[in-house]
Design an enzyme around this catalytic site. Sequence first.
Site, PDB file in Angstrom:
ATOM      1  N   GLY A  44     -21.662 -68.988 -21.008  1.00 30.34           N
ATOM      2  CA  GLY A  44     -21.522 -67.540 -20.799  1.00 30.34           C
ATOM      3  C   GLY A  44     -21.701 -66.745 -22.094  1.00 30.34           C
ATOM      4  CE1 TYR A  45     -22.103 -61.252 -21.131  1.00 33.69           C
ATOM      5  CE2 TYR A  45     -20.564 -62.419 -19.698  1.00 33.69           C
ATOM      6  CZ  TYR A  45     -21.569 -61.485 -19.863  1.00 33.69           C
ATOM      7  OH  TYR A  45     -22.047 -60.791 -18.791  1.00 33.69           O
ATOM      8  CE  LYS A  68     -15.422 -69.338 -14.144  1.00 36.57           C
ATOM      9  NZ  LYS A  68     -15.209 -68.722 -12.832  1.00 36.57           N
ATOM     10  CG  ASP A 107     -13.111 -63.993 -10.797  1.00 36.14           C
ATOM     11  OD1 ASP A 107     -14.133 -64.486 -10.298  1.00 36.14           O
ATOM     12  OD2 ASP A 107     -13.074 -62.839 -11.260  1.00 36.14           O
TER      13      ASP A 107
END
Length: 478
Positions: A197-198, A55, A113
């Site tokens: 992540g995904y 991120k 988030d």
Amino acid sequence: MGAEREKHEDYENQPARTAESVQPAQPLEPTQPPEPIQPAQPTHTVLIASNNQGKVSEIVESLDLEGWRFLSLSDANVTELPEETGETYEENARIKALAAHRQAPHSAALADDSGLEVDALIGAPGVRSARYSGEGATDAQNTAKLLAALEAVPAEQRTARFVCSLVYVDEQGHEIVARGVCEGRIAREPRGDGGFGYDPVFLPSEIDDGRTMAELSAAEKNRISHRGKALRALRAKLASHRKTSATLADEGDAPTRVIAFDLDGTLLEGHSPVRMVRNLVARRIIPYTTAAKVLWWGVRYRLRLPVEQEQVREYVFRSFSHFPAAEADDIMVTFYKDDLQRRLRPKALETIREHQAAGDVIVLVSASFTPLVREVSRDVHADWFICTQMEIEDGYYTGNVEGVPPEGAQKLVQLTAWADEHFGEGAWVLGAAYGDHRSDEPLLAPARQPVAVNPDTDLERVARRRGWQIVDWSFEPH
Ligand code: ITT
């Protein structure tokens, strides 16, 4: 991280940049001719409140604003972020941004988030995406659990989306929120090693060539991703706050109309610090002796006897000194929700909406405290607020004020400084100002439309003498 970023005037039309292209600004050669004088641009230090390196790099690559430098949590010696107890991405981003801001109050903070919502799993993993297969789970474990959960689900039902909420909190605690969504489907098996992540199992709809998000270049991901979209929305909101007089003059815009609202006794039925003390006594958070002093202060204030604003602040915040500032803020927000929120005057809210419909900029100017004024500002969708900021040291309130509190003539001084910086000197007018107390006279006097709201006798006398509008906004809160 930590390096001064390059300057760009036009945030929206910048070319996509790679990590390698980010260079620290070079010092000017002494032989160069002097630069033409530009409107001063403050340097902002922005702390990125995230432990997720994926991120952080995406944010730093996209958000290259003029005169800004970015810090990581370790650069700012922020050791941990609180538990993410919110039910929405925005709530969790706010928890992280405010926590970082409190630990490094001289910097702005930005938190992200985000999560993956899979339709066949009724929106799961959602806000729990990072912890889908348990606390401390790795990306590979989360992805494996997701693929297992979707094993029997056919291609057409594997629709999903990434969602990102960003919360930016500036040095004074003002907040800007932005959101982005990226639609797609979940693949049968992981592919690619970019992103995090995904990404290896997410097939984005906007690049429909069979590649997963992890097979895209950083620039391609940034163009279509939830985070890229949220960051562009945030940049646009930040840019509109930072419009200079030069830009306004070039565009030939009419001056911006700024409308100032005092809070206690004007927007609110009652006086927020005095009400808060009553509430804190009832909740046994502050002792009766302190309460008696503050209530006596409140009586003197109402009777227009001489009062020292700093006394009440000191009484309240010294009582908070044994709580971490984060907890003290939560206590104040709970008080706002339990008590103050229903004391917002309907006629004030209607007036704010009318100004907003006319395109005016709404600024709350109050000597009350940041957590309370911030909540009101959020509820009424104000463009900005100016309030008393209390000093925090090592995560605890000290009882001292940070800078100069906006009371009396300072309300106008601080409003003018803010509007000059954001719209440019001479490019804005004080369209209207609303206040109730004799100390609001300096704020109301220069307004094109000064309005005395349920004024005390002194302000009423001034208003009658000078022909100002006097209104009655009182109501019975239930
Ligand atoms: P911080 O809270 O420290 O910022 P985190 O990873 O715990 O880091 P979140 O609580 O926001 O962050 O969880 C987001 C999770 O959603 C993240 O760990 C990924 O599993 C997933 N996610 C979010 N954005 C993603 C992206 O661009 N690509 C792939 N997965 C993503």
